[in-house]
Design a protein around this motif. Structure first.
Motif, short mmCIF file in Angstrom:
data_model
loop_
_atom_site.label_atom_id
_atom_site.label_comp_id
_atom_site.label_asym_id
_atom_site.label_seq_id
_atom_site.Cartn_x
_atom_site.Cartn_y
_atom_site.Cartn_z
N MET A 44 43.86 1.04 80.00
CA MET A 44 43.51 2.29 80.62
C MET A 44 42.32 2.06 81.57
SD MET A 44 44.11 4.88 77.45
CE MET A 44 45.44 4.48 76.36
N THR A 45 42.25 2.86 82.59
CA THR A 45 41.24 2.66 83.62
C THR A 45 39.97 3.45 83.32
OG1 THR A 45 41.96 4.51 84.97
CG2 THR A 45 43.07 2.40 85.33
N SER A 46 38.98 3.29 84.19
CA SER A 46 37.73 4.02 83.99
C SER A 46 37.75 5.39 84.65
CB SER A 46 36.55 3.19 84.52
OG SER A 46 36.72 3.00 85.91
N GLU A 47 38.80 5.70 85.43
CA GLU A 47 38.90 7.01 86.07
C GLU A 47 39.24 8.07 85.02
OE1 GLU A 47 42.04 6.85 88.91
OE2 GLU A 47 41.14 5.23 90.03
N THR A 48 38.95 9.33 85.37
CA THR A 48 39.35 10.42 84.50
C THR A 48 40.87 10.59 84.60
OG1 THR A 48 37.24 11.54 84.86
CG2 THR A 48 39.04 12.88 83.99
N PRO A 49 41.56 10.50 83.49
CA PRO A 49 43.02 10.62 83.53
C PRO A 49 43.45 12.07 83.72
CG PRO A 49 42.28 10.43 81.27
CD PRO A 49 41.06 10.26 82.15
N THR A 50 44.64 12.24 84.28
CA THR A 50 45.21 13.58 84.40
C THR A 50 45.79 14.00 83.05
OG1 THR A 50 47.42 12.82 84.98
CG2 THR A 50 45.84 13.14 86.82
N LEU A 51 46.05 15.28 82.90
CA LEU A 51 46.66 15.77 81.66
C LEU A 51 48.02 15.12 81.45
CD1 LEU A 51 46.65 17.59 79.20
CD2 LEU A 51 47.37 19.48 80.67
N ASP A 52 48.79 14.96 82.51
CA ASP A 52 50.10 14.31 82.38
C ASP A 52 49.96 12.86 81.92
OD1 ASP A 52 51.65 16.52 83.01
OD2 ASP A 52 51.65 16.07 85.16
N GLU A 53 48.93 12.17 82.38
CA GLU A 53 48.69 10.80 81.93
C GLU A 53 48.31 10.77 80.46
OE1 GLU A 53 47.21 8.61 86.02
OE2 GLU A 53 45.74 9.78 84.89
N VAL A 54 47.47 11.69 80.03
CA VAL A 54 47.06 11.74 78.62
C VAL A 54 48.28 12.01 77.74
CG1 VAL A 54 45.66 12.98 76.92
CG2 VAL A 54 44.70 12.45 79.18
N ARG A 55 49.18 12.84 78.20
CA ARG A 55 50.40 13.13 77.42
C ARG A 55 51.23 11.86 77.18
NH1 ARG A 55 50.94 18.28 80.81
NH2 ARG A 55 50.39 19.92 79.32
N GLN A 56 51.07 10.85 78.02
CA GLN A 56 51.83 9.60 77.89
C GLN A 56 51.13 8.58 76.98
OE1 GLN A 56 54.90 9.27 79.25
NE2 GLN A 56 54.62 11.41 79.82
N TRP A 57 49.91 8.87 76.56
CA TRP A 57 49.16 7.94 75.72
C TRP A 57 49.80 7.79 74.35
CZ3 TRP A 57 43.28 9.39 76.58
CH2 TRP A 57 42.91 9.04 77.89
N PRO A 58 49.45 6.73 73.62
CA PRO A 58 49.94 6.56 72.24
C PRO A 58 49.45 7.71 71.34
CG PRO A 58 48.72 4.62 73.00
CD PRO A 58 48.58 5.66 74.05
N ALA A 59 49.96 7.75 70.14
CA ALA A 59 49.64 8.84 69.20
C ALA A 59 48.16 8.96 68.92
CB ALA A 59 50.41 8.64 67.90
N THR A 60 47.44 7.85 68.91
CA THR A 60 45.98 7.88 68.73
C THR A 60 45.35 6.98 69.77
OG1 THR A 60 45.86 6.06 67.14
CG2 THR A 60 46.17 8.30 66.24
N VAL A 61 44.12 7.32 70.13
CA VAL A 61 43.37 6.52 71.11
C VAL A 61 41.93 6.37 70.63
CG1 VAL A 61 44.78 7.19 73.09
CG2 VAL A 61 42.80 8.57 72.49
N PRO A 62 41.22 5.39 71.16
CA PRO A 62 39.81 5.24 70.81
C PRO A 62 38.99 6.43 71.32
CG PRO A 62 40.63 3.28 71.96
CD PRO A 62 41.68 4.33 72.07
N PRO A 63 37.92 6.76 70.65
CA PRO A 63 37.06 7.84 71.11
C PRO A 63 36.58 7.67 72.56
CG PRO A 63 36.50 7.30 68.87
CD PRO A 63 37.48 6.26 69.34
N SER A 64 36.41 6.43 73.00
CA SER A 64 35.96 6.21 74.38
C SER A 64 36.99 6.70 75.39
CB SER A 64 35.65 4.73 74.60
OG SER A 64 36.79 3.94 74.31
N ASP A 65 38.28 6.56 75.09
CA ASP A 65 39.31 7.07 76.00
C ASP A 65 39.32 8.59 75.99
OD1 ASP A 65 40.03 4.49 76.64
OD2 ASP A 65 41.82 4.46 75.35
N ALA A 66 39.17 9.18 74.81
CA ALA A 66 39.12 10.64 74.73
C ALA A 66 37.90 11.18 75.48
CB ALA A 66 39.08 11.08 73.26
N ALA A 67 36.78 10.48 75.38
CA ALA A 67 35.58 10.89 76.11
C ALA A 67 35.84 10.91 77.60
CB ALA A 67 34.42 9.94 75.78
N ARG A 68 36.50 9.88 78.10
CA ARG A 68 36.84 9.81 79.52
C ARG A 68 37.71 10.99 79.94
NH1 ARG A 68 40.63 6.80 81.78
NH2 ARG A 68 41.21 5.86 79.83
#
Length: 71
Positions: A1-25
């Motif tokens: 995953m990149t350091s940019e703020t992801p779009t909602l559609d991109e977040v919907r494509q993420w795995p079932a769980t993510v690290p807190p750092s990705d959620a923070a982004r």
């Protein structure tokens, strides 16, 4: 995953769980702020605690928060 703020559609494509750092982004907060919210029990997303130090954010709860629903 990149350091940019992801779009909602991109977040919907993420795995079932993510690290807190990705959620923070996705939420537009710093990694340290997210960990502070988790420590205080005030994170706006569902947290899975695995073992003594590993934490994961449930992506479905992150999506609901980003959509404006209360967790």
């Amino acid at each position: 995953m990149t350091s940019e703020t992801p779009t909602l559609d991109e977040v919907r494509q993420w795995p079932a769980t993510v690290p807190p750092s990705d959620a923070a982004r996705a939420l537009g907060v710093s990694r340290s702020q997210m960990y502070k919210l988790i420590r205080l029990g005030q994170a706006p997303v569902q947290i899975l605690k695995l073992g003594t130090s590993t934490k994961r954010v449930v992506t479905a709860s992150l999506v609901r928060t980003l959509e404006g629903d209360t967790p």
